[in-house]
Enzyme design. Structure first.
Site, PDB file in Angstrom:
ATOM      1  N   LEU A  75       0.613  -1.431  -0.441  1.00  0.00           N
ATOM      2  CA  LEU A  75       0.131   0.040   0.193  1.00  0.00           C
ATOM      3  C   LEU A  75       0.811   0.857  -0.188  1.00  0.00           C
ATOM      4  O   LEU A  75       0.561   2.063   0.429  1.00  0.00           O
ATOM      5  CB  LEU A  75      -0.852   0.024   1.360  1.00  0.00           C
ATOM      6  CG  LEU A  75      -2.017  -0.628   0.834  1.00  0.00           C
ATOM      7  CD1 LEU A  75      -3.048  -0.875   2.331  1.00  0.00           C
ATOM      8  CD2 LEU A  75      -3.298   0.165   0.145  1.00  0.00           C
ATOM      9  N   VAL A  87       2.173   3.785  -5.484  1.00  0.00           N
ATOM     10  CA  VAL A  87       0.692   3.069  -6.488  1.00  0.00           C
ATOM     11  C   VAL A  87      -0.355   2.108  -5.547  1.00  0.00           C
ATOM     12  O   VAL A  87      -1.230   2.324  -5.863  1.00  0.00           O
ATOM     13  CB  VAL A  87       1.848   1.932  -7.081  1.00  0.00           C
ATOM     14  CG1 VAL A  87       1.262   1.460  -8.304  1.00  0.00           C
ATOM     15  CG2 VAL A  87       3.063   2.961  -8.301  1.00  0.00           C
ATOM     16  N   SER A  93      -1.902   2.236  -2.926  1.00  0.00           N
ATOM     17  CA  SER A  93      -2.080   3.557  -2.584  1.00  0.00           C
ATOM     18  C   SER A  93      -3.804   3.680  -3.256  1.00  0.00           C
ATOM     19  O   SER A  93      -4.829   4.162  -3.203  1.00  0.00           O
ATOM     20  CB  SER A  93      -1.918   4.536  -1.808  1.00  0.00           C
ATOM     21  OG  SER A  93      -1.063   5.535  -2.121  1.00  0.00           O
ATOM     22  N   GLU A 144       0.695  -4.552 -17.558  1.00  0.00           N
ATOM     23  CA  GLU A 144       1.085  -3.181 -18.196  1.00  0.00           C
ATOM     24  C   GLU A 144       1.570  -2.445 -17.506  1.00  0.00           C
ATOM     25  O   GLU A 144       2.597  -1.474 -18.033  1.00  0.00           O
ATOM     26  CB  GLU A 144      -0.850  -2.310 -18.202  1.00  0.00           C
ATOM     27  CG  GLU A 144      -0.269  -1.439 -19.258  1.00  0.00           C
ATOM     28  CD  GLU A 144       0.382  -0.990 -20.761  1.00  0.00           C
ATOM     29  OE1 GLU A 144       1.170  -0.347 -20.989  1.00  0.00           O
ATOM     30  OE2 GLU A 144      -0.210  -2.728 -21.526  1.00  0.00           O
ATOM     31  N   VAL A 164       6.272  -0.796 -17.222  1.00  0.00           N
ATOM     32  CA  VAL A 164       7.590  -0.033 -18.306  1.00  0.00           C
ATOM     33  C   VAL A 164       6.645   1.071 -18.414  1.00  0.00           C
ATOM     34  O   VAL A 164       5.358   1.197 -18.578  1.00  0.00           O
ATOM     35  CB  VAL A 164       7.069  -0.557 -19.504  1.00  0.00           C
ATOM     36  CG1 VAL A 164       8.168  -0.054 -20.295  1.00  0.00           C
ATOM     37  CG2 VAL A 164       8.094  -2.342 -19.260  1.00  0.00           C
ATOM     38  N   GLY A 172      11.875  13.515  -4.685  1.00  0.00           N
ATOM     39  CA  GLY A 172      10.912  12.468  -4.326  1.00  0.00           C
ATOM     40  C   GLY A 172      11.107  11.452  -5.732  1.00  0.00           C
ATOM     41  O   GLY A 172      10.451  10.557  -5.921  1.00  0.00           O
ATOM     42  N   LYS A 181      13.574  -2.093 -18.804  1.00  0.00           N
ATOM     43  CA  LYS A 181      11.880  -2.002 -18.963  1.00  0.00           C
ATOM     44  C   LYS A 181      12.800  -2.477 -20.787  1.00  0.00           C
ATOM     45  O   LYS A 181      11.411  -2.527 -21.466  1.00  0.00           O
ATOM     46  CB  LYS A 181      12.355  -0.378 -18.741  1.00  0.00           C
ATOM     47  CG  LYS A 181      11.188  -0.396 -17.929  1.00  0.00           C
ATOM     48  CD  LYS A 181      10.971   1.528 -17.586  1.00  0.00           C
ATOM     49  CE  LYS A 181      11.016   1.492 -15.792  1.00  0.00           C
ATOM     50  NZ  LYS A 181      10.633   3.303 -15.817  1.00  0.00           N
TER      51      LYS A 181
END
EC number: 1.1.1.3
Length: 429
Positions: free
Chosen positions: A12, A15, A17, A131, A134, A189, A207
């Site tokens: 959590l 991403v 969250s 998905e 990348v 950040g 990637k």
């Protein structure tokens, strides 16, 4: 009453969250598209302290034990967003063996163990979608696998690391040094306290492994990607590139050379007329050359809670549809081809050389001799004075092979008075 589809969420964080947020905000549309009510049933958190803190933010059952999610028969899909290879690989392996469908954004894991996990998903008739691994919010993998399925892709390249693109934007537009740009990226950040994966090109290489598999059906290893980063990049080279009509970008590239592919990551000089040159700050873009569509570019945010979570939820929606139709167990990308790597003599392009030399007559003549012996000619050549005793020669070659480029580098490094500062590939319009 619509069928309920319960999701188990691992992580959590930023991403993680965003996933329940997207599911809640777009609940009505998602329900209409899938014919199901989709909700997070349980979420895995690190420890009891995090559990207590997050309990106030989310109306989700939280647990610190992965078994609570893997062994819950009502949970059909597990979303992994904890990152890194372990324990993510162990968790996903157990989940697939237990018949759970998987959505993940874990590029490190997929680049290193993707083939193994795809095979395990096939064996257990499970879906495995990724998905968001990348280019964050850009639906590039689904575009290649579905929208370009009828096309023949020759080249896929782009800016797939937002941290380094932000840093390079600051170096180009604000004339900041590498160290200043990195510090600012960390303060905002965009960069971790240990920026190694970003600035050394490793993140972008992960990637490109995934993009190469989708574009060409070839499974390559990370050590087969020719990888360089921007660590310590000189502002002098950034400014010289601008004078010559280019911008420096960290580019990942995978190109088909008559059935073999060349995959690389590194700082490249991008012509200002090329669409990729206009991509600024933390944004990503993937540029594709194909025989059917021609040239196309896909642009958007490469990270962030909502953009990445949107890609994650798109995968959840795809699996939900498959569950309703009884069509689960198909590969995200079914295109497979024998893996063949292009030899250096088959890889070609223009190259930029930045060389420090003694500030006296004959240096360009000596460099010209090295180039001539390698059958290389100049497209552009500039000499700059520095401190009165040393000077800098900057050269851009005409199109040559990678083999020739390596020969020139070897000879320059063997020349006592020459100091090779940088070599970049040049990406023309």
């Amino acid at each position: 009453m619509k069928e309920k589809l319960k999701i188990g969420l691992l992580g959590l964080g930023t991403v993680g969250s965003g996933v329940p947020t997207i599911l809640q905000e777009h609940q009505e549309k998602i329900s209409q598209v899938t014919g199901m009510e989709i909700a997070i049933s349980k979420a895995l958190v690190r420890d009891e302290d995090e559990k207590r803190r997050l309990a106030e933010q989310f109306d989700i059952q939280l647990t610190t034990d992965i078994e609570d999610i893997i062994n819950d028969d009502e949970i059909k899909i597990i979303v992994e967003l904890i990152g890194k290879v372990e324990p993510a690989k162990t968790f996903i392996t157990k989940a697939l063996e237990n018949g759970k469908h998987i959505v993940t954004a874990n590029k490190d894991l997929l680049a290193q163990h993707g083939s193994e996990l795809v095979a395990l998903a096939q064996k257990n008739h499970c879906d495995l979608y990724y998905e968001a691994s990348v280019a964050g919010g850009i639906p590039i993998l689904r575009t290649i696998a579905n929208s370009l399925a009828a096309d023949n892709i020759q080249k896929v390249l782009g800016i797939v690391n937002g941290t380094t693109n932000y840093m390079l934007t600051q170096m180009v537009s604000e004339k900041k040094s590498y160290e200043q740009a990195l510090q600012e990226a960390q303060e905002l950040g965009f960069a971790e306290s240990d920026p190694t994966n970003d600035v050394d090109g490793i993140d972008a290489a992960y990637k490109m492994v995934i993009l190469s598999q989708f574009a060409f059906g070839m499974n390559i290893r990370l050590d087969q990607v020719d990888t360089r980063g921007i660590r310590g990049l000189s502002l002098d080279d950034v400014e010289m590139a601008a004078q010559l009509g280019y911008e420096v970008k960290l580019i990942g590239s995978s190109e088909n050379q008559e059935g073999s592919i060349a995959v690389e990551v590194g700082p490249m000089l991008v012509a200002k007329s090329h669409p990729i040159a206009s991509v600024r700050n933390e944004f990503n873009a993937v540029f594709i050359e194909s025989s059917g569509v021609g040239e196309s570019m896909y642009y958007g945010p490469g990270a962030g809670a909502k953009p990445t979570a949107t890609s994650v939820v798109s995968d959840i929606i795809t699996i939900a549809k498959n569950i309703r139709l009884g069509t689960t167990g198909h590969m995200f990308n079914a295109y497979q081809h024998d893996t063949k790597l292009a030899a250096d003599e088959a890889i070609s392009g223009k190259y930029y050389f930045s060389i420090e030399v003694p500030d006296r007559h004959g240096q360009i003549l000596q460099l010209t001799k090295i180039m001539t012996e390698a059958n290389v000619s100049f497209d552009q050549l500039v000499q700059q004075k520095s401190d009165g005793t040393r000077a800098r020669i900057v050269a851009i070659t005409h199109t040559i092979t990678k083999e020739q480029m390596k020969q020139v580098i070897k000879e320059i490094e063997l020349t006592d008075e020459f100091d090779l500062l940088n070599t970049f590939k040049v990406l023309e319009d």
